[in-house]
Design an enzyme around this catalytic site. Sequence first.
Site, PDB file in Angstrom:
ATOM      1  CB  SER A 117      -0.977  -0.003   1.177  1.00  8.13           C
ATOM      2  OG  SER A 117      -2.010  -0.942   0.944  1.00  8.13           O
TER       3      SER A 117
ATOM      4  CE1 TYR B  42      -5.245   2.301   3.700  1.00  9.79           C
ATOM      5  CE2 TYR B  42      -5.554  -0.039   3.299  1.00  9.79           C
ATOM      6  CZ  TYR B  42      -4.796   1.104   3.164  1.00  9.79           C
ATOM      7  OH  TYR B  42      -3.594   1.067   2.496  1.00  9.79           O
TER       8      TYR B  42
END
Length: 388
Positions: free
Chosen positions: A93, A179
Amino acid sequence: MFFSKTRVALWCALPLVLLSAHQVQARTTVIENEAALKTAVSQQVSQLMQQQQIPGMAVAVLWQGKTYHYSFGQADLVKKTAVTPDTLFELGSISKTYAGVLGAMAIESGAIALTDPVAKHWPALTSPQWQQINMQHLATYTAGGLPLFVPDSVTDKTSMQSYYQQWQPQYAPGTQRVYANTSIGLFAHLAVAADGKFYADAFAGLTKTLELKQTYLQVPKALDTQYAWGYNEGKPVRIGTGVLLDEAGGAKASVRDVASWVQVNLQPEKVSSPVLKAAIARAQQRYAQAGQMYQGLGWEMLDYPLPLSALTAMTDPDFVKGSAATLISPPTAAVKSSWVHKTGATNGFGAYAAFIPSRQVGIVMLSNKRYPNAQRVELAYRILEGLK
Protein backbone atom coordinates in the site's frame (compact mmCIF):
# COMPACT_ATOMS: atom_id res chain seq x y z
CA MET A 1 -3.92 -1.13 -17.53
CA PHE A 2 -7.12 -0.81 -15.54
CA PHE A 3 -8.12 -4.45 -15.58
CA SER A 4 -6.40 -7.83 -15.43
CA LYS A 5 -7.49 -11.37 -14.74
CA THR A 6 -5.66 -12.57 -11.65
CA ARG A 7 -7.05 -11.87 -8.18
CA VAL A 8 -4.36 -11.38 -5.53
CA ALA A 9 -4.52 -10.55 -1.83
CA LEU A 10 -3.09 -7.22 -0.72
CA TRP A 11 -2.86 -6.75 3.01
CA CYS A 12 -3.06 -3.52 4.95
CA ALA A 13 -4.14 -4.43 8.47
CA LEU A 14 -2.38 -7.00 10.61
CA PRO A 15 -2.72 -8.30 14.18
CA LEU A 16 -1.68 -5.68 16.68
CA VAL A 17 1.51 -6.55 18.56
CA LEU A 18 3.15 -3.63 20.34
CA LEU A 19 5.10 -2.43 23.28
CA SER A 20 3.72 0.22 25.56
CA ALA A 21 4.69 3.82 24.85
CA HIS A 22 6.67 3.81 28.10
CA GLN A 23 8.63 0.69 27.11
CA VAL A 24 9.45 2.09 23.69
CA GLN A 25 10.40 5.50 25.02
CA ALA A 26 12.74 3.82 27.47
CA ARG A 27 14.44 2.01 24.59
CA THR A 28 14.91 5.17 22.51
CA THR A 29 18.55 6.20 22.62
CA VAL A 30 20.13 9.44 21.46
CA ILE A 31 21.73 9.14 18.01
CA GLU A 32 24.34 11.84 17.52
CA ASN A 33 26.46 10.55 14.63
CA GLU A 34 26.64 8.04 11.81
CA ALA A 35 28.28 5.35 13.92
CA ALA A 36 25.54 5.58 16.55
CA LEU A 37 22.90 5.42 13.82
CA LYS A 38 24.43 2.27 12.35
CA THR A 39 24.54 0.65 15.78
CA ALA A 40 20.95 1.57 16.61
CA VAL A 41 19.55 0.38 13.28
CA SER A 42 21.58 -2.85 13.34
CA GLN A 43 20.59 -3.76 16.87
CA GLN A 44 16.91 -3.01 16.50
CA VAL A 45 16.45 -4.51 13.04
CA SER A 46 18.38 -7.65 13.97
CA GLN A 47 16.19 -8.12 17.03
CA LEU A 48 13.03 -7.61 14.98
CA MET A 49 14.17 -10.04 12.28
CA GLN A 50 14.92 -12.68 14.87
CA GLN A 51 11.59 -12.21 16.66
CA GLN A 52 9.54 -12.25 13.47
CA GLN A 53 11.73 -14.69 11.50
CA ILE A 54 12.15 -12.19 8.67
CA PRO A 55 14.57 -13.45 5.98
CA GLY A 56 15.77 -10.04 4.79
CA MET A 57 15.36 -6.30 5.29
CA ALA A 58 16.60 -3.11 3.68
CA VAL A 59 16.49 0.15 5.65
CA ALA A 60 17.21 3.73 4.68
CA VAL A 61 17.40 6.68 7.07
CA LEU A 62 17.28 10.27 5.82
CA TRP A 63 19.09 12.59 8.21
CA GLN A 64 21.16 15.76 8.04
CA GLY A 65 20.82 15.96 4.27
CA LYS A 66 22.16 12.44 3.69
CA THR A 67 20.65 9.00 3.15
CA TYR A 68 22.12 6.07 5.03
CA HIS A 69 21.49 2.53 3.74
CA TYR A 70 21.54 -0.70 5.74
CA SER A 71 20.98 -4.23 4.43
CA PHE A 72 20.24 -7.38 6.38
CA GLY A 73 19.69 -11.05 5.60
CA GLN A 74 18.69 -12.71 2.37
CA ALA A 75 16.47 -11.82 -0.58
CA ASP A 76 16.32 -15.46 -1.74
CA LEU A 77 16.74 -18.25 0.81
CA VAL A 78 17.30 -20.94 -1.83
CA LYS A 79 20.03 -19.08 -3.71
CA LYS A 80 21.24 -17.37 -0.53
CA THR A 81 21.18 -13.99 -2.27
CA ALA A 82 22.04 -11.16 0.10
CA VAL A 83 19.79 -8.10 0.42
CA THR A 84 21.37 -4.91 -0.92
CA PRO A 85 20.12 -1.31 -1.28
CA ASP A 86 19.21 -2.26 -4.86
CA THR A 87 17.10 -5.34 -4.02
CA LEU A 88 13.53 -4.94 -5.28
CA PHE A 89 10.75 -5.41 -2.73
CA GLU A 90 6.97 -5.33 -3.07
CA LEU A 91 5.66 -2.09 -1.55
CA GLY A 92 2.03 -3.03 -1.03
CA SER A 93 0.00 0.00 0.00
CA ILE A 94 2.93 2.40 -0.13
CA SER A 95 1.94 2.28 -3.81
CA LYS A 96 -1.00 4.47 -2.82
CA THR A 97 1.34 7.39 -2.20
CA TYR A 98 2.36 7.39 -5.87
CA ALA A 99 -1.31 7.07 -6.83
CA GLY A 100 -2.13 10.03 -4.59
CA VAL A 101 0.43 12.25 -6.28
CA LEU A 102 -0.78 11.19 -9.74
CA GLY A 103 -4.32 12.03 -8.66
CA ALA A 104 -3.06 15.39 -7.38
CA MET A 105 -1.47 16.05 -10.77
CA ALA A 106 -4.89 15.57 -12.37
CA ILE A 107 -6.28 18.14 -9.94
CA GLU A 108 -3.47 20.55 -10.78
CA SER A 109 -4.11 20.15 -14.52
CA GLY A 110 -7.84 20.81 -14.06
CA ALA A 111 -8.83 17.36 -15.28
CA ILE A 112 -10.75 16.67 -12.07
CA ALA A 113 -11.97 18.47 -8.98
CA LEU A 114 -12.38 16.72 -5.66
CA THR A 115 -15.95 17.98 -5.52
CA ASP A 116 -16.80 16.23 -8.81
CA PRO A 117 -19.36 13.43 -8.47
CA VAL A 118 -17.65 10.13 -9.26
CA ALA A 119 -20.31 9.56 -11.92
CA LYS A 120 -18.97 12.56 -13.84
CA HIS A 121 -15.83 10.58 -14.57
CA TRP A 122 -17.54 7.19 -14.91
CA PRO A 123 -20.96 7.93 -16.46
CA ALA A 124 -21.87 4.22 -16.38
CA LEU A 125 -22.43 4.58 -12.62
CA THR A 126 -26.06 5.54 -12.90
CA SER A 127 -27.38 4.11 -9.62
CA PRO A 128 -28.60 6.73 -7.12
CA GLN A 129 -25.89 6.29 -4.47
CA TRP A 130 -23.15 7.37 -6.87
CA GLN A 131 -24.77 10.76 -7.37
CA GLN A 132 -23.90 11.55 -3.73
CA ILE A 133 -20.31 10.28 -3.76
CA ASN A 134 -17.55 12.55 -4.98
CA MET A 135 -13.87 12.12 -5.82
CA GLN A 136 -12.76 13.31 -2.39
CA HIS A 137 -14.80 10.54 -0.79
CA LEU A 138 -12.98 7.95 -2.90
CA ALA A 139 -9.57 9.46 -2.15
CA THR A 140 -10.18 9.47 1.62
CA TYR A 141 -11.92 6.07 1.97
CA THR A 142 -15.14 7.79 3.02
CA ALA A 143 -17.45 6.77 0.16
CA GLY A 144 -19.58 4.73 2.54
CA GLY A 145 -17.92 1.38 3.17
CA LEU A 146 -16.33 0.09 -0.02
CA PRO A 147 -14.58 -3.24 0.68
CA LEU A 148 -10.87 -3.60 1.29
CA PHE A 149 -10.31 -5.93 -1.65
CA VAL A 150 -11.72 -6.04 -5.14
CA PRO A 151 -14.08 -9.07 -5.03
CA ASP A 152 -12.93 -12.31 -6.66
CA SER A 153 -15.82 -12.09 -9.08
CA VAL A 154 -14.41 -8.89 -10.60
CA THR A 155 -12.06 -9.87 -13.40
CA ASP A 156 -12.71 -7.43 -16.25
CA LYS A 157 -14.28 -4.10 -17.15
CA THR A 158 -17.79 -5.51 -17.41
CA SER A 159 -17.77 -7.22 -14.01
CA MET A 160 -16.10 -4.19 -12.45
CA GLN A 161 -18.83 -1.89 -13.71
CA SER A 162 -21.49 -4.29 -12.53
CA TYR A 163 -19.93 -4.52 -9.07
CA TYR A 164 -19.68 -0.77 -8.48
CA GLN A 165 -23.13 -0.18 -9.94
CA GLN A 166 -24.72 -2.69 -7.56
CA TRP A 167 -22.67 -1.86 -4.46
CA GLN A 168 -24.69 -0.24 -1.67
CA PRO A 169 -23.04 1.99 0.96
CA GLN A 170 -23.37 1.22 4.64
CA TYR A 171 -22.73 4.82 5.68
CA ALA A 172 -23.51 8.30 4.45
CA PRO A 173 -20.63 9.66 2.34
CA GLY A 174 -18.01 11.48 4.38
CA THR A 175 -18.98 10.02 7.76
CA GLN A 176 -16.90 6.84 8.09
CA ARG A 177 -13.34 6.10 6.97
CA VAL A 178 -13.17 2.47 5.84
CA TYR A 179 -9.73 1.68 4.41
CA ALA A 180 -10.21 0.18 0.96
CA ASN A 181 -8.19 -0.59 -2.15
CA THR A 182 -11.47 -0.34 -4.07
CA SER A 183 -11.79 3.29 -2.98
CA ILE A 184 -8.44 4.98 -3.62
CA GLY A 185 -7.74 2.58 -6.49
CA LEU A 186 -10.81 3.81 -8.34
CA PHE A 187 -9.97 7.42 -7.48
CA ALA A 188 -6.50 7.15 -9.00
CA HIS A 189 -7.70 5.32 -12.08
CA LEU A 190 -10.46 7.80 -12.84
CA ALA A 191 -8.27 10.82 -12.09
CA VAL A 192 -5.49 9.68 -14.41
CA ALA A 193 -7.98 8.69 -17.11
CA ALA A 194 -9.58 12.13 -16.90
CA ASP A 195 -6.12 13.52 -17.58
CA GLY A 196 -6.06 11.47 -20.78
CA LYS A 197 -3.69 8.74 -19.61
CA PHE A 198 -3.51 5.07 -18.70
CA TYR A 199 -2.35 4.53 -15.13
CA ALA A 200 0.71 2.46 -16.04
CA ASP A 201 1.86 5.15 -18.46
CA ALA A 202 1.32 7.92 -15.91
CA PHE A 203 3.23 5.93 -13.28
CA ALA A 204 6.12 5.38 -15.69
CA GLY A 205 6.15 9.08 -16.49
CA LEU A 206 6.30 9.97 -12.81
CA THR A 207 9.20 7.64 -12.07
CA LYS A 208 11.07 8.84 -15.17
CA THR A 209 10.68 12.51 -14.24
CA LEU A 210 11.97 11.84 -10.73
CA GLU A 211 14.71 9.50 -12.00
CA LEU A 212 13.40 6.60 -9.93
CA LYS A 213 15.15 3.94 -11.99
CA GLN A 214 14.35 1.04 -9.66
CA THR A 215 10.60 1.51 -9.27
CA TYR A 216 8.18 -0.63 -11.29
CA LEU A 217 4.64 -1.89 -11.55
CA GLN A 218 5.95 -4.97 -13.35
CA VAL A 219 9.57 -5.95 -12.75
CA PRO A 220 11.40 -6.48 -16.05
CA LYS A 221 12.44 -10.09 -16.71
CA ALA A 222 16.05 -8.97 -16.93
CA LEU A 223 15.88 -7.86 -13.28
CA ASP A 224 14.30 -11.02 -11.89
CA THR A 225 17.41 -11.90 -9.89
CA GLN A 226 17.25 -8.45 -8.26
CA TYR A 227 13.61 -9.03 -7.22
CA ALA A 228 13.41 -10.54 -3.73
CA TRP A 229 11.21 -13.50 -2.96
CA GLY A 230 8.63 -12.85 -0.29
CA TYR A 231 7.96 -15.51 2.31
CA ASN A 232 4.64 -16.61 3.76
CA GLU A 233 4.76 -19.47 6.24
CA GLY A 234 8.16 -20.35 4.87
CA LYS A 235 7.02 -20.57 1.25
CA PRO A 236 8.38 -18.20 -1.43
CA VAL A 237 5.68 -15.96 -2.92
CA ARG A 238 5.36 -12.96 -5.21
CA ILE A 239 2.37 -10.84 -6.04
CA GLY A 240 0.48 -11.35 -9.30
CA THR A 241 -1.78 -8.90 -11.08
CA GLY A 242 -5.31 -7.78 -10.34
CA VAL A 243 -8.01 -5.22 -10.95
CA LEU A 244 -6.88 -1.83 -9.61
CA LEU A 245 -3.78 -3.45 -8.13
CA ASP A 246 -1.40 -1.09 -9.92
CA GLU A 247 -3.12 1.87 -8.30
CA ALA A 248 -3.61 0.41 -4.82
CA GLY A 249 -0.66 -1.87 -4.14
CA GLY A 250 1.30 -3.20 -7.09
CA ALA A 251 4.53 -1.18 -7.02
CA LYS A 252 7.94 -2.76 -6.51
CA ALA A 253 11.09 -0.80 -5.73
CA SER A 254 14.47 -0.79 -4.05
CA VAL A 255 14.97 0.90 -0.71
CA ARG A 256 17.28 3.30 -2.56
CA ASP A 257 14.40 4.45 -4.77
CA VAL A 258 11.81 4.60 -1.99
CA ALA A 259 14.21 6.72 0.02
CA SER A 260 14.53 9.04 -3.00
CA TRP A 261 10.72 9.17 -3.18
CA VAL A 262 10.56 10.12 0.50
CA GLN A 263 13.23 12.80 -0.09
CA VAL A 264 11.14 14.30 -2.89
CA ASN A 265 8.13 14.40 -0.58
CA LEU A 266 10.25 15.99 2.15
CA GLN A 267 11.32 18.78 -0.20
CA PRO A 268 8.81 19.20 -3.03
CA GLU A 269 10.11 22.72 -3.60
CA LYS A 270 13.19 21.19 -5.24
CA VAL A 271 11.16 19.47 -7.99
CA SER A 272 11.64 21.26 -11.31
CA SER A 273 8.22 20.46 -12.85
CA PRO A 274 5.71 23.06 -11.59
CA VAL A 275 2.74 20.68 -11.85
CA LEU A 276 4.54 17.82 -10.11
CA LYS A 277 5.93 20.13 -7.43
CA ALA A 278 2.44 21.39 -6.64
CA ALA A 279 0.99 17.86 -6.74
CA ILE A 280 3.51 16.46 -4.26
CA ALA A 281 2.70 19.30 -1.86
CA ARG A 282 -1.04 18.82 -2.47
CA ALA A 283 -0.82 15.13 -1.57
CA GLN A 284 0.18 16.14 1.97
CA GLN A 285 -2.79 18.44 2.48
CA ARG A 286 -5.46 17.31 4.91
CA TYR A 287 -8.66 16.03 3.29
CA ALA A 288 -10.37 14.11 6.10
CA GLN A 289 -9.86 13.39 9.78
CA ALA A 290 -10.41 10.16 11.68
CA GLY A 291 -9.27 10.09 15.28
CA GLN A 292 -5.85 11.76 15.45
CA MET A 293 -5.07 10.92 11.84
CA TYR A 294 -5.45 13.23 8.85
CA GLN A 295 -5.91 11.63 5.44
CA GLY A 296 -3.84 13.01 2.60
CA LEU A 297 -3.79 11.71 -0.96
CA GLY A 298 -2.14 8.37 -0.28
CA TRP A 299 -0.09 9.67 2.65
CA GLU A 300 -1.48 9.76 6.19
CA MET A 301 -0.47 12.42 8.71
CA LEU A 302 -0.54 13.05 12.45
CA ASP A 303 0.40 16.24 14.26
CA TYR A 304 4.00 16.18 15.47
CA PRO A 305 5.43 15.83 18.07
CA LEU A 306 3.36 12.88 19.13
CA PRO A 307 3.45 9.91 21.51
CA LEU A 308 4.00 6.44 20.12
CA SER A 309 0.49 5.50 21.25
CA ALA A 310 -0.95 7.86 18.63
CA LEU A 311 0.91 5.97 15.89
CA THR A 312 0.10 2.49 17.09
CA ALA A 313 -3.58 3.43 17.41
CA MET A 314 -3.60 4.04 13.65
CA THR A 315 -2.48 0.42 13.08
CA ASP A 316 -5.25 -1.13 15.17
CA PRO A 317 -7.32 -3.36 12.86
CA ASP A 318 -10.53 -1.94 14.34
CA PHE A 319 -9.46 1.58 13.33
CA VAL A 320 -8.55 0.44 9.83
CA LYS A 321 -11.83 -1.42 9.34
CA GLY A 322 -13.89 1.65 10.11
CA SER A 323 -13.74 4.87 12.11
CA ALA A 324 -15.90 7.95 12.36
CA ALA A 325 -14.54 10.58 10.00
CA THR A 326 -15.00 14.21 9.11
CA LEU A 327 -14.45 15.40 5.56
CA ILE A 328 -12.33 18.56 5.31
CA SER A 329 -13.60 20.65 2.42
CA PRO A 330 -11.84 22.65 1.25
CA PRO A 331 -8.77 20.72 2.42
CA THR A 332 -6.34 22.44 4.76
CA ALA A 333 -2.75 23.14 3.80
CA ALA A 334 0.06 20.71 4.54
CA VAL A 335 1.51 21.11 8.03
CA LYS A 336 5.29 20.79 8.30
CA SER A 337 5.05 19.67 11.92
CA SER A 338 3.54 16.33 10.90
CA TRP A 339 4.49 12.68 11.06
CA VAL A 340 3.73 11.62 7.48
CA HIS A 341 3.65 7.90 6.79
CA LYS A 342 2.29 4.87 4.99
CA THR A 343 2.38 1.16 5.72
CA GLY A 344 2.22 -1.48 3.04
CA ALA A 345 2.14 -5.26 2.73
CA THR A 346 1.50 -8.11 0.35
CA ASN A 347 1.33 -11.83 1.14
CA GLY A 348 5.11 -12.06 1.42
CA PHE A 349 6.36 -8.52 2.05
CA GLY A 350 6.08 -5.77 4.67
CA ALA A 351 6.93 -2.11 4.11
CA TYR A 352 6.88 1.21 5.91
CA ALA A 353 7.86 4.77 5.01
CA ALA A 354 7.69 7.81 7.30
CA PHE A 355 9.06 11.33 7.38
CA ILE A 356 8.81 14.55 9.40
CA PRO A 357 9.02 17.68 7.20
CA SER A 358 9.77 20.07 10.06
CA ARG A 359 12.82 18.01 11.05
CA GLN A 360 13.81 16.87 7.54
CA VAL A 361 14.19 13.26 8.65
CA GLY A 362 12.70 10.07 7.31
CA ILE A 363 12.92 6.30 7.27
CA VAL A 364 12.11 3.46 4.89
CA MET A 365 11.89 -0.18 5.96
CA LEU A 366 11.34 -2.96 3.41
CA SER A 367 11.20 -6.66 4.26
CA ASN A 368 10.42 -9.91 2.49
CA LYS A 369 7.99 -11.12 5.12
CA ARG A 370 4.78 -9.54 6.34
CA TYR A 371 4.81 -8.64 10.03
CA PRO A 372 2.62 -6.45 12.27
CA ASN A 373 2.25 -2.79 11.33
CA ALA A 374 2.55 -1.78 14.97
CA GLN A 375 6.07 -3.16 15.12
CA ARG A 376 7.04 -1.15 12.05
CA VAL A 377 5.92 2.16 13.49
CA GLU A 378 7.57 1.31 16.83
CA LEU A 379 10.95 0.71 15.23
CA ALA A 380 10.66 3.81 13.05
CA TYR A 381 9.63 5.89 16.06
CA ARG A 382 12.63 4.76 18.09
CA ILE A 383 15.03 5.64 15.29
CA LEU A 384 13.54 8.97 14.21
CA GLU A 385 12.98 10.18 17.76
CA GLY A 386 16.57 9.30 18.61
CA LEU A 387 18.07 11.42 15.82
CA LYS A 388 19.62 14.65 17.03
